[in-house]
Design an enzyme around this catalytic site. Structure first.
Site, PDB file in Angstrom:
ATOM      1  N   CYS A 118       0.873  -1.173   0.000  1.00  0.00           N
ATOM      2  CA  CYS A 118       0.000   0.000   0.000  1.00  0.00           C
ATOM      3  C   CYS A 118       0.907   1.220   0.000  1.00  0.00           C
ATOM      4  O   CYS A 118       2.130   1.083  -0.071  1.00  0.00           O
ATOM      5  CB  CYS A 118      -0.938  -0.013   1.191  1.00  0.00           C
ATOM      6  SG  CYS A 118      -0.084   0.215   2.724  1.00  0.00           S
ATOM      7  N   ARG A 123       4.710  -4.054   2.804  1.00  0.00           N
ATOM      8  CA  ARG A 123       3.887  -4.802   3.755  1.00  0.00           C
ATOM      9  C   ARG A 123       3.648  -6.259   3.352  1.00  0.00           C
ATOM     10  O   ARG A 123       2.520  -6.663   3.056  1.00  0.00           O
ATOM     11  CB  ARG A 123       2.565  -4.071   3.986  1.00  0.00           C
ATOM     12  CG  ARG A 123       2.791  -2.647   4.444  1.00  0.00           C
ATOM     13  CD  ARG A 123       1.520  -1.920   4.703  1.00  0.00           C
ATOM     14  NE  ARG A 123       0.961  -2.207   6.011  1.00  0.00           N
ATOM     15  CZ  ARG A 123      -0.140  -1.638   6.470  1.00  0.00           C
ATOM     16  NH1 ARG A 123      -0.790  -0.775   5.748  1.00  0.00           N
ATOM     17  NH2 ARG A 123      -0.598  -1.928   7.672  1.00  0.00           N
ATOM     18  N   ASP A 306       1.534   5.060  13.636  1.00  0.00           N
ATOM     19  CA  ASP A 306       0.242   5.619  13.217  1.00  0.00           C
ATOM     20  C   ASP A 306       0.005   7.031  13.748  1.00  0.00           C
ATOM     21  O   ASP A 306      -1.015   7.651  13.430  1.00  0.00           O
ATOM     22  CB  ASP A 306      -0.905   4.696  13.672  1.00  0.00           C
ATOM     23  CG  ASP A 306      -1.024   3.464  12.779  1.00  0.00           C
ATOM     24  OD1 ASP A 306      -0.305   3.381  11.775  1.00  0.00           O
ATOM     25  OD2 ASP A 306      -1.840   2.571  13.102  1.00  0.00           O
ATOM     26  N   ARG A 398     -11.708   5.666   6.327  1.00  0.00           N
ATOM     27  CA  ARG A 398     -11.381   4.266   6.635  1.00  0.00           C
ATOM     28  C   ARG A 398     -11.168   4.100   8.145  1.00  0.00           C
ATOM     29  O   ARG A 398     -11.411   3.024   8.681  1.00  0.00           O
ATOM     30  CB  ARG A 398     -10.085   3.850   5.922  1.00  0.00           C
ATOM     31  CG  ARG A 398     -10.221   3.578   4.446  1.00  0.00           C
ATOM     32  CD  ARG A 398      -8.929   3.002   3.918  1.00  0.00           C
ATOM     33  NE  ARG A 398      -8.381   2.096   4.897  1.00  0.00           N
ATOM     34  CZ  ARG A 398      -7.100   2.026   5.268  1.00  0.00           C
ATOM     35  NH1 ARG A 398      -6.219   2.798   4.700  1.00  0.00           N
ATOM     36  NH2 ARG A 398      -6.704   1.176   6.182  1.00  0.00           N
TER      37      ARG A 398
HETATM   38  C1  UD1 Z   1      -0.903  -2.846  12.006  1.00  0.00           C
HETATM   39  C2  UD1 Z   1      -1.929  -1.746  12.007  1.00  0.00           C
HETATM   40  C3  UD1 Z   1      -1.343  -0.475  11.387  1.00  0.00           C
HETATM   41  C4  UD1 Z   1      -0.053  -0.080  12.096  1.00  0.00           C
HETATM   42  C5  UD1 Z   1       0.912  -1.259  12.153  1.00  0.00           C
HETATM   43  C6  UD1 Z   1       2.157  -0.964  12.973  1.00  0.00           C
HETATM   44  C7  UD1 Z   1      -3.994  -2.989  11.803  1.00  0.00           C
HETATM   45  C8  UD1 Z   1      -5.199  -3.306  10.987  1.00  0.00           C
HETATM   46  N1  UD1 Z   1      -3.080  -2.180  11.249  1.00  0.00           N
HETATM   47  O1  UD1 Z   1      -0.586  -3.122  10.647  1.00  0.00           O
HETATM   48  O2  UD1 Z   1      -2.316   0.568  11.520  1.00  0.00           O
HETATM   49  O3  UD1 Z   1       0.561   0.974  11.385  1.00  0.00           O
HETATM   50  O4  UD1 Z   1       0.272  -2.408  12.728  1.00  0.00           O
HETATM   51  O5  UD1 Z   1       1.818  -0.596  14.256  1.00  0.00           O
HETATM   52  O6  UD1 Z   1      -3.887  -3.397  12.934  1.00  0.00           O
HETATM   53  N2  UD1 Z   1       6.077  -7.140   8.124  1.00  0.00           N
HETATM   54  C9  UD1 Z   1       6.802  -8.088   7.425  1.00  0.00           C
HETATM   55  N3  UD1 Z   1       6.227  -9.308   7.229  1.00  0.00           N
HETATM   56  C10 UD1 Z   1       4.994  -9.635   7.699  1.00  0.00           C
HETATM   57  C11 UD1 Z   1       4.265  -8.660   8.412  1.00  0.00           C
HETATM   58  C12 UD1 Z   1       4.836  -7.414   8.610  1.00  0.00           C
HETATM   59  O7  UD1 Z   1       7.919  -7.833   6.994  1.00  0.00           O
HETATM   60  O8  UD1 Z   1       4.532 -10.768   7.485  1.00  0.00           O
HETATM   61  C13 UD1 Z   1       6.653  -5.796   8.323  1.00  0.00           C
HETATM   62  C14 UD1 Z   1       5.821  -4.706   7.629  1.00  0.00           C
HETATM   63  O9  UD1 Z   1       6.156  -4.577   6.275  1.00  0.00           O
HETATM   64  C15 UD1 Z   1       6.181  -3.487   8.451  1.00  0.00           C
HETATM   65  C16 UD1 Z   1       6.375  -4.058   9.855  1.00  0.00           C
HETATM   66  O10 UD1 Z   1       6.575  -5.465   9.701  1.00  0.00           O
HETATM   67  O11 UD1 Z   1       7.373  -2.925   7.994  1.00  0.00           O
HETATM   68  C17 UD1 Z   1       5.216  -3.818  10.789  1.00  0.00           C
HETATM   69  O12 UD1 Z   1       4.042  -4.345  10.227  1.00  0.00           O
HETATM   70  P1  UD1 Z   1       2.862  -4.958  11.105  1.00  0.00           P
HETATM   71  O13 UD1 Z   1       3.150  -4.798  12.549  1.00  0.00           O
HETATM   72  O14 UD1 Z   1       2.569  -6.333  10.595  1.00  0.00           O
HETATM   73  O15 UD1 Z   1       1.670  -4.020  10.692  1.00  0.00           O
HETATM   74  P2  UD1 Z   1       0.225  -4.452  10.269  1.00  0.00           P
HETATM   75  O16 UD1 Z   1      -0.262  -5.555  11.134  1.00  0.00           O
HETATM   76  O17 UD1 Z   1       0.145  -4.596   8.807  1.00  0.00           O
END
Ligand code: UD1
Length: 417
Positions: A118, A123, A306, A398
């Protein structure tokens, strides 16, 4: 397409009521699949993202009743079937991937489009998949779809390379009905992960270590439907805290959990903002002269990514130099060119933004590039001279319930066109 027109310079006063957290309610809605029963979510924030995930559940066979007057969501997942998942809806919102864990848990399989990146970053979902694999799930990725299947989910020990919020939540949901014990190490400690765990425990799950980086899930045979009220939205609280300060006003924010907003309180206090807590309300007095600060976004309990665009808007208005380092998402400075158009002096150096604050701001037309960027532009517009037009506000819708009405009630001059 809707836009906000904001006339800056008004002083805010009065009280604002905070809604429940979007990031708590999305995985909770997905988790209702696990009950195969009727669940009721009280004080549900009626947001675009909530409608996307409820639409997804409907396509799977869930019966959903949305009570807009009472802010109540009734979800009956008794008739949910394991069918292909609508790719359009999955692509609309990354949070759609939350249904992967519950579907694997209930049906032993799921096939859905990969959610993709996004505006704020690529992500990936590799950590979600790593967790599923550890529980005995076969994963196949083909033509942009992930196909997961297992004959039996078995508890396992999973170490997350990064404390991902979504991965921790999906793995918890996939493991609550697995045989044996699952331990997630380096788990995300965000309050929304804890809220999902509390919801699941109310349904009959056995999760301990809630709110820590080591979560233990003992598999149970069955879960039941429950009524639940999710936590307050700490990011909405933070956004209104900054609305008070950026407009040099005093307001009362109702619906806070002090623990959840500690990093925001700490930074605003360092800047010189006066804050006082009464029960579950916070009075924010932004009428003092402020100092610049340096901020680094971190997983909870660090400063939330956020809130990064919103605090940047504030630091743009504070005399002196502040540095913000974004460590969570690789592309979360999309709001900087828009703020620059309004008069900000910000230089980007890799993952850091150097803000030379205290410049004059004037209203112009700016674009909400993502949800929190949109909120930040609205905040900056409150401090700008003249009229600001914020376009692409579907991003803001959203994640914020009627942000313009809440600001209008406080005395801001903001209109939705
Ligand atoms: C959630 C929140 C979002 C917030 C974020 C970090 C929801 C719906 N959204 O997003 O608002 O900004 O936490 O606090 O709860 N990553 C990987 N591999 C993965 C998963 C994540 O590399 O499988 C990386 C992501 O690219 C990012 C980091 O980990 O750089 C943090 O992501 P993550 O904590 O997973 O965020 P979300 O759950 O997507």
């Amino acid at each position: 397409m809707s836009k906000f027109i904001i006339k800056g310079g008004e002083t805010l006063s009065g009280e604002v009521n905070i809604s429940s957290a979007k990031n708590a309610v999305l995985p909770i809605i997905a988790a209702t699949i696990l009950s195969g029963d009727k669940c009721v979510i009280e004080n549900c924030p009626m947001l675009l993202d909530v409608f996307v995930i409820t639409d997804l559940l409907k396509t799977l066979g869930a019966k959903i009743n949305i009570d807009l007057l009472e802010n109540k969501l009734e979800i009956d997942t008794s008739y949910v079937k394991c069918t292909d998942i609508d790719s359009e809806l999955v692509r609309k919102m990354r949070g759609s991937f939350f249904i992967a864990g519950p579907m694997i848990s209930r049906f032993g399989k799921v096939k859905m489009a990969l959610p993709g990146g996004c505006n704020i970053g690529t992500r990936p979902v590799d950590l979600h998949l790593k967790g599923f694999k550890a529980l005995g799930v076969n994963i196949n990725i083909d033509h942009g779809f992930v196909e997961a299947s297992t004959s039996k989910l078995l508890g396992s020990k999973i170490y997350l390379d990064f404390p991902s919020v979504g991965a921790t939540e999906n793995i918890i949901m996939a493991s609550v009905l697995a045989e044996g014990e699952t331990i997630i190490e380096n788990a995300a400690e965000e309050p929304e992960v804890a809220d999902l765990s509390n919801f699941l425990n109310k349904m009959g799950a056995n999760i301990s270590g809630i709110g820590t980086d080591r979560i233990t899930i003992k598999g149970v045979k069955k879960l039941k439907g429950v009524t639940y009220r999710p936590i307050y939205d700490r990011i909405e609280v933070g956004t209104f805290m900054i609305a008070a300060v950026i407009s040099k006003s005093l307001i009362k924010i109702n619906g806070i959990n002090e623990e959840h907003i500690k990093p925001i309180i700490a930074k605003l206090a360092e800047m010189g903002v006066c804050m006082e807590k009464y029960d579950n309300s916070l009075i924010v007095d932004g009428r003092r002269k402020l100092k610049p600060v340096d901020i680094k976004t971190m997983p909870y309990p660090g400063f939330p990514t956020d809130m990064q665009p919103q605090i940047m808007a504030l630091l743009c208005c504070v005399d002196g130099t502040s540095v913000i380092t974004e460590t969570i998402f690789e592309n979360r400075f999309m709001h900087v060119p828009e703020m620059t158009r309004m008069g900000a002096n910000i230089k980007i150096d890799g993952r850091s933004a150097i803000i030379h604050g205290g410049t004059e701001f004037t209203g112009c037309s700016v674009k909400a590039t993502d949800l929190r960027a949109g909120a930040a532009l609205i905040l900056l517009a409150l401090a700008a001279e003249g009229e600001t037009e914020v376009t692409d506000i579907y991003h803001v819708d959203r994640g914020y319930v009627s942000i313009e009405k809440k600001l209008q009630n406080l005395g801001a001059d903001i209109k939705r066109m």
